[in-house]
Enzyme design. Structure first.
Site, short mmCIF file in Angstrom:
data_model
loop_
_atom_site.label_atom_id
_atom_site.label_comp_id
_atom_site.label_asym_id
_atom_site.label_seq_id
_atom_site.Cartn_x
_atom_site.Cartn_y
_atom_site.Cartn_z
N HIS A 130 -7.30 21.98 -50.17
CA HIS A 130 -7.23 20.59 -50.65
C HIS A 130 -5.80 20.20 -51.02
O HIS A 130 -5.57 19.27 -51.78
CB HIS A 130 -8.15 20.36 -51.86
CG HIS A 130 -9.52 20.93 -51.69
ND1 HIS A 130 -10.53 20.27 -51.04
CD2 HIS A 130 -10.02 22.14 -52.04
CE1 HIS A 130 -11.61 21.03 -51.03
NE2 HIS A 130 -11.33 22.18 -51.62
N SER A 147 20.92 12.72 -42.57
CA SER A 147 20.78 11.31 -42.92
C SER A 147 22.14 10.63 -42.82
O SER A 147 23.17 11.23 -43.18
CB SER A 147 20.23 11.15 -44.35
OG SER A 147 20.36 9.82 -44.81
N HIS A 157 0.86 -1.18 0.00
CA HIS A 157 0.00 0.00 0.00
C HIS A 157 0.90 1.23 0.00
O HIS A 157 1.63 1.48 0.96
CB HIS A 157 -0.91 0.00 1.24
CG HIS A 157 -2.06 0.95 1.14
ND1 HIS A 157 -1.90 2.33 1.23
CD2 HIS A 157 -3.39 0.73 0.97
CE1 HIS A 157 -3.09 2.90 1.11
NE2 HIS A 157 -4.01 1.96 0.94
#
Length: 476
Positions: free
Chosen positions: A153, A283, A80
């Site tokens: 869009h 990279s 507890h």
């Protein structure tokens, strides 16, 4: 076993600020619990319970001296967590051992403590949000009237300005800031409610004196700097509150994800880039790469925060009757990590907002490629004003637009629509070059930037000012 031989949470080791990480630490939480026990003892003493000044002094002496190893040893035996802390505290304060946690249930410290931590976490998020908005406002002002190609869009649309687009980003964050402030103003204390929220244990302590129980509740809330406590609770404060806080943090994550995604798209077009350091590697294989690492990381962390929103909602939904304990482990994971991750997002966002680079010639190039099509209506109206037949002009523009578009898409040639129209006698009286000035197509975008920075960002700057300056180094 070394620290490196076990899993470490990357939110702590890589992403979040030290400030946010320390807020959710075991040490800070343990000290907060002890502060809550001191507050309880002080209020109970003031209301007449037999608690001495010496007992309270002893509690205060060891408020910050938490022996976490002793706590862990007790918890392994007792299973507890709260009682483990009570026993460890009592060992240090033998004279006050008997009055620690007097009349309280575990949620007195766990829930009141969490509400204090959530409040402090929201205050950090609030300041970071304000800081990001203020940093981004400088960028918006600098590029308030720089025309750029707008998109609906994700297809070319009527032009806007770089500064106006930044205002779109900022406004989402402003709405998030308002929601965070609302959540902060709505937070209350759980205070002293007892095991099922009936305050029965405290009513027994004060021998049936309801007024003293009410005063105890109010006094604790005041000492915790909350305006009041939740009107009714079960064993815990309403888990609906956690869900609402998570909604607010998820909202911040949604905004950051949108902004970072826009930046990733603009970076791929070489129009706008996030900061890229001198020795930064994009990279391991492609040495030329300039990947938008910060924006990608923001999207990744923001997605994590958004995923946590549903967990808090489900926890609130399954709190049967007065409480179930299946909230405990979930909340230990979800709430701190949501704050840590959103903190990391905002640290990155402030860093990016401070150092965004705009390649103006590239911006102009993309706009110039599409502007001839967008200018055709203005060209048609000018030709008609000079006496040309509207339908004849419309058909001629349509034919040349289709032909020019095919050359661009099928043959990769530059857009030659304006040259085609200039060669037509119908447009001899029309100053086509003047009609395709990009500034003529951005409408009130520059003025909207000015008004937004004055009316919306201005009050934020006035309210937070130097408080918003919370820049920290971006972690690895």
């Amino acid at each position: 076993m070394s620290d490196n031989a076990v899993y470490e949470n990357p939110l702590i080791s890589r992403y979040a600020s030290r400030e946010m990480a320390q807020l959710w630490s075991s040490e800070y939480r343990s000290q907060l619990w002890r502060r809550l026990w001191i507050i309880l003892a002080e209020c109970e003493q003031e209301l007449g319970l037999p608690i001495s000044d010496a007992q309270i002094a002893q509690l205060k002496k060891f408020e910050k001296q938490v022996d976490l190893e002793a706590v862990q040893a007790y918890e392994r035996r007792l299973r507890h967590d709260v009682m483990a802390h009570v026993h460890a505290y009592g060992d240090q304060c033998p004279d006050a051992k008997g009055i620690i946690h007097w009349g309280a249930t575990s949620c007195y410290v766990t829930d009141n403590g969490d509400l204090v931590l959530i409040r402090q976490g929201l205050e950090m998020v609030q300041r970071r949000l304000a800081s990001v908005i203020l940093k981004m406002s400088e960028f918006a002002l600098k590029y308030r009237d720089l025309p750029c190609l707008a998109f609906t869009h994700l297809q070319p649309a009527q032009p806007t300005t770089v500064g106006k687009r930044a205002c779109l980003w900022m406004y989402d964050l402003v709405l998030d800031l308002q929601e965070v402030e609302h959540r902060l103003s709505s937070l209350l204390a759980r205070s002293a409610k007892g095991t099922t929220g009936t305050q029965a244990s405290f009513l027994q302590l004060f021998e049936g004196d309801h007024e003293k129980v009410r005063k105890l509740e109010a006094m604790i809330a005041t000492k915790l700097d909350f305006p009041s406590s939740y009107a009714v609770t079960g064993q815990t404060y309403p888990r609906k509150v956690d869900a609402q806080v998570m909604d607010a943090l998820s909202g911040v994550a949604q905004s950051i994800h949108k902004i970072a995604t826009d930046l990733r798209i603009l970076s791929s077009r070489k129009e706008v880039e996030e900061p890229f350091e001198k020795d930064q590697i994009g990279s391991s294989a492609m040495a030329y790469k300039r990947n938008p690492m910060r924006s990608e990381r923001m999207c990744s962390l923001a997605r994590f925060v958004m995923s946590l929103q549903s967990s808090a909602a489900q926890t609130a939904a399954v709190q049967w009757m007065e409480r179930t304990l299946d909230d405990s482990a979930n909340r230990r994971l979800v709430i701190p990590q949501a704050f840590l991750a959103i903190d990391a997002c905002l640290v990155l966002m402030e860093n990016v907002a401070t150092g965004m680079v705009v390649y103006e010639k590239q911006v102009a190039k993309y706009l110039a490629e599409e502007l001839p099509f967008m200018a055709t209506e203005a060209i048609m109206m000018a030709a008609v004003a000079e006496g040309a037949d509207r339908q004849e002009v419309h058909e001629l523009i349509r034919q040349h637009s289709v032909a020019a578009g095919l050359e661009v898409k099928q043959e990769g040639k530059p857009n030659n629509l304006l040259d085609r129209l200039k060669a037509e006698s119908l447009f001899d009286k029309v100053d086509i070059d003047q009609l395709v000035d990009p500034v003529a197509f951005v409408g009130r975008a520059p003025q909207q930037v000015d008004e937004f920075l004055s009316n919306i960002v201005g009050p934020i700057r006035e309210k937070f000012g130097d408080q918003a300056g919370m820049s920290v180094e971006v972690n690895v």
